[in-house]
Design a protein around this motif. Structure first.
Motif, short mmCIF file in Angstrom:
data_model
loop_
_atom_site.label_atom_id
_atom_site.label_comp_id
_atom_site.label_asym_id
_atom_site.label_seq_id
_atom_site.Cartn_x
_atom_site.Cartn_y
_atom_site.Cartn_z
N GLN A 74 -108.18 -120.45 -0.18
CA GLN A 74 -107.34 -120.28 0.50
C GLN A 74 -105.90 -120.53 -0.76
N ASN A 75 -106.21 -120.11 -1.88
CA ASN A 75 -105.95 -119.94 -3.13
C ASN A 75 -105.51 -118.07 -3.47
N SER A 76 -106.14 -117.10 -3.07
CA SER A 76 -106.13 -115.75 -3.26
C SER A 76 -105.67 -115.93 -1.71
N PHE A 77 -105.55 -116.41 -0.28
CA PHE A 77 -104.68 -115.82 0.47
C PHE A 77 -102.99 -116.41 0.84
N ILE A 78 -103.01 -116.67 -0.53
CA ILE A 78 -102.01 -117.72 -0.86
C ILE A 78 -100.69 -117.17 -0.72
N ARG A 79 -100.95 -115.98 -2.21
CA ARG A 79 -99.88 -114.68 -2.64
C ARG A 79 -100.00 -113.59 -1.75
N THR A 80 -99.62 -114.09 -0.71
CA THR A 80 -98.47 -112.93 0.60
C THR A 80 -99.99 -112.72 1.37
N GLY A 81 -101.59 -113.37 1.30
CA GLY A 81 -102.46 -112.50 2.39
C GLY A 81 -102.38 -113.22 3.39
N GLY A 82 -101.73 -114.59 3.83
CA GLY A 82 -101.40 -114.93 4.99
C GLY A 82 -102.66 -116.24 5.49
N PHE A 83 -103.84 -115.58 5.16
CA PHE A 83 -105.12 -116.09 5.98
C PHE A 83 -104.48 -118.23 5.82
N ASN A 84 -105.45 -119.05 6.75
CA ASN A 84 -105.92 -120.31 6.25
C ASN A 84 -107.02 -120.88 6.55
N PHE A 89 -90.53 -124.09 2.50
CA PHE A 89 -91.57 -123.06 2.76
C PHE A 89 -91.93 -122.30 4.23
N GLU A 90 -91.04 -122.79 5.11
CA GLU A 90 -90.96 -121.53 6.21
C GLU A 90 -89.82 -120.38 5.88
N VAL A 91 -89.09 -120.35 4.53
CA VAL A 91 -87.93 -119.31 4.71
C VAL A 91 -89.35 -118.82 3.76
N THR A 92 -89.51 -119.08 2.74
CA THR A 92 -90.37 -118.69 1.67
C THR A 92 -91.22 -117.41 2.32
N SER A 93 -92.49 -118.23 2.99
CA SER A 93 -93.15 -117.61 3.37
C SER A 93 -92.90 -116.42 4.53
N ALA A 94 -91.67 -116.29 4.83
CA ALA A 94 -91.28 -114.68 5.30
C ALA A 94 -90.55 -114.13 4.29
N PHE A 95 -90.13 -114.24 3.44
CA PHE A 95 -89.09 -113.96 3.00
C PHE A 95 -90.66 -113.10 1.97
N THR A 96 -91.38 -113.49 1.44
CA THR A 96 -92.33 -113.34 0.80
C THR A 96 -93.29 -112.29 1.97
N THR A 97 -92.91 -112.31 3.26
CA THR A 97 -94.44 -111.73 4.03
C THR A 97 -95.82 -111.99 3.51
N THR A 98 -95.51 -113.47 3.37
CA THR A 98 -97.13 -114.56 3.30
C THR A 98 -97.26 -114.40 4.86
N GLY A 99 -96.76 -115.59 5.44
CA GLY A 99 -96.75 -115.39 6.83
C GLY A 99 -97.46 -116.99 6.77
N LEU A 100 -98.01 -117.50 5.59
CA LEU A 100 -98.72 -119.25 6.37
C LEU A 100 -97.37 -119.60 7.00
#
Length: 444
Positions: free
Chosen positions: A269-279, A380-391
Motif C-alpha cells: 500500500q505504501n508503494s501505491f500511495i505515491r501516485t500508484g493508485g492501487f489500494n 485528500f481528494e484534491v491532492t490525489s487528483a492534482f498529484t495524479t495518484t487516483g486514491l
C-alpha cells in the motif's frame, strides 16, 4: 502553428488535450459500456482525463460500467499517457537544453547524463524498451499466478495481467475488480510485482538509467539522480513504517492480518500511495492519523521524467537541503560535493508554492461545491487528483458535475503543470548586464 513551433514546450499540453478529447469521444460510444448505452460526456471526459493523466480516479464502477472495448480504450489511453509523459518530458529537456547558452547546455547535459543532446532516438528506444520489458515480466508473473492459483481461464488471466501491468508501470491505478486489489492483499505473487512495477515506473528514466550505469560508484551520480534514488528510498521506508505503526491495531485495515501479512500489505500500500493508485486496504477506513502521512506522500510524488505525479522527489529534497543550508548559515546549498545552482533553488520553490496554492484553492472550491464533505476528505481528494495518484475516499463519485469538472482540471493541470512551468522558467532565464543595489529585508 508557427508560434507553437517557436515554443515546442506548448505542444506537450496540446498533445495531451487532443488525446483526452479523442479518448472521450471513443468512451462515449455505445459499444464501450456493458449495457451498450451512450456514456454521458462528463463521465467519459473524467475517465479519459484520468487515464491519459495516469491518475486512475473514477466516478463509475470501472469493471462493471465498461465492457471489453471500454477497458481496452482505458488501457491504451493509460499507455499513451504514461509513455507520452515520459517522452514529452525527455523532448522538453532536449528543447530547453538547445535553447540555452553553451554554458547552460553543458550544465543541463551534466545534470541529465542520459539526455545526450543529439541522441534522442537511442534514448526514446531505451525508454520504450524498458517499459515493454517491465510490463511483459509483470504480465508473465500475474498470468501464471491467476491461472494456476485462482483457476482463471488462461485468456482471462492474461487479459487481467496485461491490464494491471500497464496500470502499475504507468502509475495508473485502474483495476478490474470492484474492491481494487483488496482481494489479493496478502498474495505476494500479485501485489509485489505490481508494487515493484509502480516503483520503477515512478523513479524516472534519467535517474534510473544513470543509477544502473554507475551503480558501482554512486558518488558520481548527478545531483538529480542522488536526490531521486536516495529520496525515494527514504520515502518508502518512512511511509512503510508510518503505516505499519498507525494501522497495526486497526481491525479495519492491517489489524486483521498476522504480522507477516501486515508487513506485506503495508509495503504494497505504501508503494501505491505515491501516485500508484492501487489500494490493498480500504483507504476510507484508515485511522485519521494516517491521512496527513498519505496526503504528504501523494503531494511529493515520484521522480522527474517519470510516470508519477506530485511536485517530485527532487523538488522536495532540494528544498530540504536549501532549508538545512539556511539553518546552518551556509552561503551555498550543496548536495554531496556539488553546489546547487541558485536558479534550480528558485525553480523548486516556485513549483512547490504554486502546487500548494493549487491544492489549497482546489480544496476550498470542493468544500464550497459539495455539501457534507469533511475538510480532510476534500483535501485528500484534491491532492490525489492534482498529484495524479487516483486514491479516493469516495468523494469523487458523489460530487456534483461542477465538482467533477474541478477534479478534471486538477488532474490535467497536475499532470502537465509542473513540466510546462519548469520548462517555461528555464526558457525564460536570461542574464542581465547590471544588478541593483542589494537590500536585506527582515524575514520571520
Amino acid at each position: 502553428m508557427r508560434r507553437l513551433l517557436r515554443h515546442p514546450v506548448r505542444l506537450v499540453p496540446l498533445g495531451f488535450l487532443v488525446t483526452i478529447l479523442v479518448g472521450t469521444g471513443l468512451l462515449m460510444l455505445p459499444w464501450a459500456t456493458s449495457e451498450s448505452r451512450h456514456t454521458p460526456f462528463l463521465i467519459a471526459l473524467f475517465t479519459s482525463t484520468s487515464a491519459v493523466s495516469v491518475t486512475g480516479m473514477a466516478v463509475v464502477d470501472t469493471p462493471n460500467y465498461w465492457n471489453e472495448f471500454g477497458l481496452v480504450m482505458i488501457t491504451v489511453l493509460t499507455q499513451v499517457g504514461g509513455l507520452g509523459i515520459v517522452t514529452g518530458a525527455t523532448l522538453v529537456v532536449l528543447v530547453v537544453a538547445r535553447r540555452l547558452g553553451l554554458r547552460s547546455r553543458l550544465l543541463v547535459q551534466a545534470e541529465t547524463a542520459e539526455f545526450g543532446i543529439g541522441d534522442v532516438r537511442r534514448l526514446l528506444l531505451r525508454i520504450a524498451g524498458l517499459s515493454l520489458v517491465c510490463e511483459v515480466v509483470i504480465t508473465a508473473i500475474l498470468t501464471t499466478r491467476l491461472w494456476i492459483a485462482y483457476d482463471y481461464p488462461f485468456d482471462r488471466a492474461l487479459w487481467s495481467s496485461v491490464f494491471h501491468a500497464v496500470q502499475a508501470f504507468n502509475n495508473g491505478g485502474f483495476a478490474l475488480y470492484t474492491d481494487n486489489l483488496i482481494a489479493f492483499s496478502t498474495d505476494a505473487w500479485v501485489t509485489l510485482p505490481l508494487a515493484i512495477g509502480t516503483i520503477v515506473g515512478g523513479l524516472g528514466f534519467p535517474a534510473l538509467f544513470e543509477a544502473v550505469r554507475e551503480w558501482r560508484q554512486p558518488n558520481r551520480w548527478a545531483i538529480a539522480t542522488k536526490l531521486t534514488i536516495w529520496g525515494s528510498l527514504t520515502l518508502l521506508v518512512v511511509g512503510f513504517l508510518g503505516l505499519l505503526v498507525i494501522e497495526w491495531a486497526n481491525v479495519r485495515t492491517l489489524g486483521i492480518y498476522a504480522w507477516p501479512d501486515k508487513l506485506l500489505v503495508a509495503f504494497a500500500q505504501n508503494s501505491f500511495i505515491r501516485t500508484g493508485g492501487f489500494n490493498v486496504v480500504d483507504v476510507t477506513r484508515l485511522e485519521e492519523e494516517s491521512y496527513p502521512l498519505v496526503i504528504a506522500l501523494m503531494f511529493i510524488g515520484g521522480g522527474s521524467a517519470s510516470t508519477a505525479g506530485g511536485i517530485k522527489v527532487t523538488t522536495f529534497f532540494l528544498l530540504a537541503f536549501v532549508m538545512w543550508a539556511e539553518l546552518r548559515g551556509e552561503p551555498d546549498v550543496t548536495v554531496g560535493q556539488r553546489r546547487v545552482a541558485t536558479a534550480s533553488q528558485r525553480q523548486a520553490i516556485t513549483v512547490a508554492l504554486l502546487s500548494v496554492a493549487l491544492v489549497v484553492c482546489g480544496t476550498v472550491v470542493l468544500i464550497f461545491l459539495t455539501e457534507g464533505v469533511r475538510y480532510y476528505e476534500a483535501l485528500f481528494e484534491v491532492t490525489s487528483a492534482f498529484t495524479t495518484t487516483g486514491l479516493s475516499v469516495g468523494v469523487a463519485a458523489a460530487l456534483p458535475e461542477s465538482g467533477q469538472l474541478a477534479l478534471i482540471v486538477l488532474m490535467f493541470v497536475g499532470r502537465i503543470g509542473p513540466l510546462t512551468l519548469g520548462s517555461a522558467i528555464a526558457l525564460n532565464t536570461r542574464r542581465r548586464l547590471y544588478r541593483y543595489a542589494e537590500e536585506q529585508p527582515i524575514v520571520g
